[in-house]
Scaffold this motif. Structure first.
Motif, PDB file in Angstrom:
ATOM      1  N   SER A  28     -30.425 -35.009 -23.685  1.00  0.00           N
ATOM      2  CA  SER A  28     -29.884 -33.920 -24.483  1.00  0.00           C
ATOM      3  C   SER A  28     -30.302 -34.060 -25.938  1.00  0.00           C
ATOM      4  CB  SER A  28     -28.363 -33.903 -24.379  1.00  0.00           C
ATOM      5  OG  SER A  28     -27.817 -34.988 -25.111  1.00  0.00           O
ATOM      6  N   THR A  29     -30.140 -32.974 -26.674  1.00  0.00           N
ATOM      7  CA  THR A  29     -30.449 -33.001 -28.109  1.00  0.00           C
ATOM      8  C   THR A  29     -29.583 -34.023 -28.816  1.00  0.00           C
ATOM      9  OG1 THR A  29     -31.060 -30.680 -28.019  1.00  0.00           O
ATOM     10  CG2 THR A  29     -30.562 -31.572 -30.190  1.00  0.00           C
ATOM     11  N   GLN A  30     -28.315 -34.106 -28.414  1.00  0.00           N
ATOM     12  CA  GLN A  30     -27.406 -35.080 -29.031  1.00  0.00           C
ATOM     13  C   GLN A  30     -27.874 -36.507 -28.763  1.00  0.00           C
ATOM     14  OE1 GLN A  30     -23.313 -34.710 -27.870  1.00  0.00           O
ATOM     15  NE2 GLN A  30     -22.653 -36.397 -29.158  1.00  0.00           N
ATOM     16  N   ASP A  31     -28.342 -36.789 -27.552  1.00  0.00           N
ATOM     17  CA  ASP A  31     -28.854 -38.121 -27.224  1.00  0.00           C
ATOM     18  C   ASP A  31     -30.084 -38.453 -28.056  1.00  0.00           C
ATOM     19  OD1 ASP A  31     -26.865 -38.523 -25.345  1.00  0.00           O
ATOM     20  OD2 ASP A  31     -28.128 -37.964 -23.644  1.00  0.00           O
ATOM     21  N   ARG A  32     -30.985 -37.455 -28.223  1.00  0.00           N
ATOM     22  CA  ARG A  32     -32.177 -37.684 -29.036  1.00  0.00           C
ATOM     23  C   ARG A  32     -31.789 -37.940 -30.486  1.00  0.00           C
ATOM     24  NH1 ARG A  32     -34.595 -33.581 -25.865  1.00  0.00           N
ATOM     25  NH2 ARG A  32     -34.037 -32.063 -27.447  1.00  0.00           N
ATOM     26  N   THR A  33     -30.835 -37.173 -31.003  1.00  0.00           N
ATOM     27  CA  THR A  33     -30.396 -37.346 -32.383  1.00  0.00           C
ATOM     28  C   THR A  33     -29.792 -38.733 -32.567  1.00  0.00           C
ATOM     29  OG1 THR A  33     -29.965 -34.988 -32.548  1.00  0.00           O
ATOM     30  CG2 THR A  33     -28.934 -36.380 -34.191  1.00  0.00           C
ATOM     31  N   GLN A  34     -28.943 -39.176 -31.651  1.00  0.00           N
ATOM     32  CA  GLN A  34     -28.340 -40.508 -31.735  1.00  0.00           C
ATOM     33  C   GLN A  34     -29.414 -41.579 -31.625  1.00  0.00           C
ATOM     34  OE1 GLN A  34     -25.332 -41.219 -32.640  1.00  0.00           O
ATOM     35  NE2 GLN A  34     -25.427 -43.412 -32.329  1.00  0.00           N
ATOM     36  N   SER A  35     -30.368 -41.388 -30.736  1.00  0.00           N
ATOM     37  CA  SER A  35     -31.459 -42.344 -30.589  1.00  0.00           C
ATOM     38  C   SER A  35     -32.285 -42.427 -31.872  1.00  0.00           C
ATOM     39  CB  SER A  35     -32.345 -41.936 -29.412  1.00  0.00           C
ATOM     40  OG  SER A  35     -33.439 -42.795 -29.306  1.00  0.00           O
ATOM     41  N   ASP A  36     -32.538 -41.283 -32.487  1.00  0.00           N
ATOM     42  CA  ASP A  36     -33.275 -41.268 -33.753  1.00  0.00           C
ATOM     43  C   ASP A  36     -32.502 -42.008 -34.837  1.00  0.00           C
ATOM     44  OD1 ASP A  36     -35.216 -39.744 -32.514  1.00  0.00           O
ATOM     45  OD2 ASP A  36     -34.566 -37.845 -33.409  1.00  0.00           O
TER      46      ASP A  36
ATOM     47  N   GLU B 192     -24.888 -44.815 -42.214  1.00  0.00           N
ATOM     48  CA  GLU B 192     -24.587 -44.342 -40.859  1.00  0.00           C
ATOM     49  C   GLU B 192     -25.632 -44.831 -39.866  1.00  0.00           C
ATOM     50  OE1 GLU B 192     -21.759 -42.819 -39.889  1.00  0.00           O
ATOM     51  OE2 GLU B 192     -21.155 -43.089 -41.982  1.00  0.00           O
TER      52      GLU B 192
ATOM     53  N   GLU C  53     -26.367 -41.538 -45.268  1.00  0.00           N
ATOM     54  CA  GLU C  53     -27.169 -41.422 -44.049  1.00  0.00           C
ATOM     55  C   GLU C  53     -27.754 -42.774 -43.644  1.00  0.00           C
ATOM     56  OE1 GLU C  53     -27.621 -39.378 -46.770  1.00  0.00           O
ATOM     57  OE2 GLU C  53     -26.656 -37.601 -45.946  1.00  0.00           O
TER      58      GLU C  53
END
Length: 137
Positions: free
Chosen positions: A26-34, A127, A124
């Protein structure tokens, strides 16, 4: 309608739906991975920010039992889950970065860890570091 035309119309309606449902990440998974990857990159820098603050890797190892100037951070996410009852692992790690003397590990005196990361790093970047350290179980 001719059978070929009906088949073509049905395929055009069904095929796009198949592709939209098959995304394994998912987009959320990619964002967290990034975010985690960015935190790892920050962790591995020897100097951070314009003020050239010492990077985490200068003082902390990720190998179990390999202590440098500071303790190894292998397993820090697991430790942070129970370090302070009622405080999330994420909040504990953030505070450990921003106010390091509040969470001293046994055998490490106050005043050793650099204490200006809150000024030298953006929110950022903090985080991202926290997200990376939450993967160190």
């Amino acid at each position: 309608m001719k059978p070929r035309l009906i088949t073509l119309v049905l395929c055009l309606m069904v095929v796009p739906g198949l592709f939209s449902c098959s995304s394994p990440v998912s987009t959320q998974d990619r964002t967290q991975s990034d975010l985690v990857q960015r935190g790892k990159a920050i962790f591995e820098m020897t100097m951070i920010g314009e003020s050239k603050a010492p990077g985490c890797v200068v003082c902390h190892s990720l190998e179990p039992g390999k202590n440098l100037v500071g303790p190894s951070l292998a397993g820090i996410a697991t430790y942070a889950q129970t370090a302070m009852p009622g405080v999330s692992a994420e909040a504990f790690l953030r505070q450990a970065i921003l106010e390091p003397d509040k969470h001293l590990m046994e055998g490490y005196p106050a005043g050793v860890m650099y204490s200006n990361y809150g000024k030298d790093l953006s929110q950022e970047e903090i985080e991202a570091l926290v997200a990376f350290m939450l993967t160190l179980k």
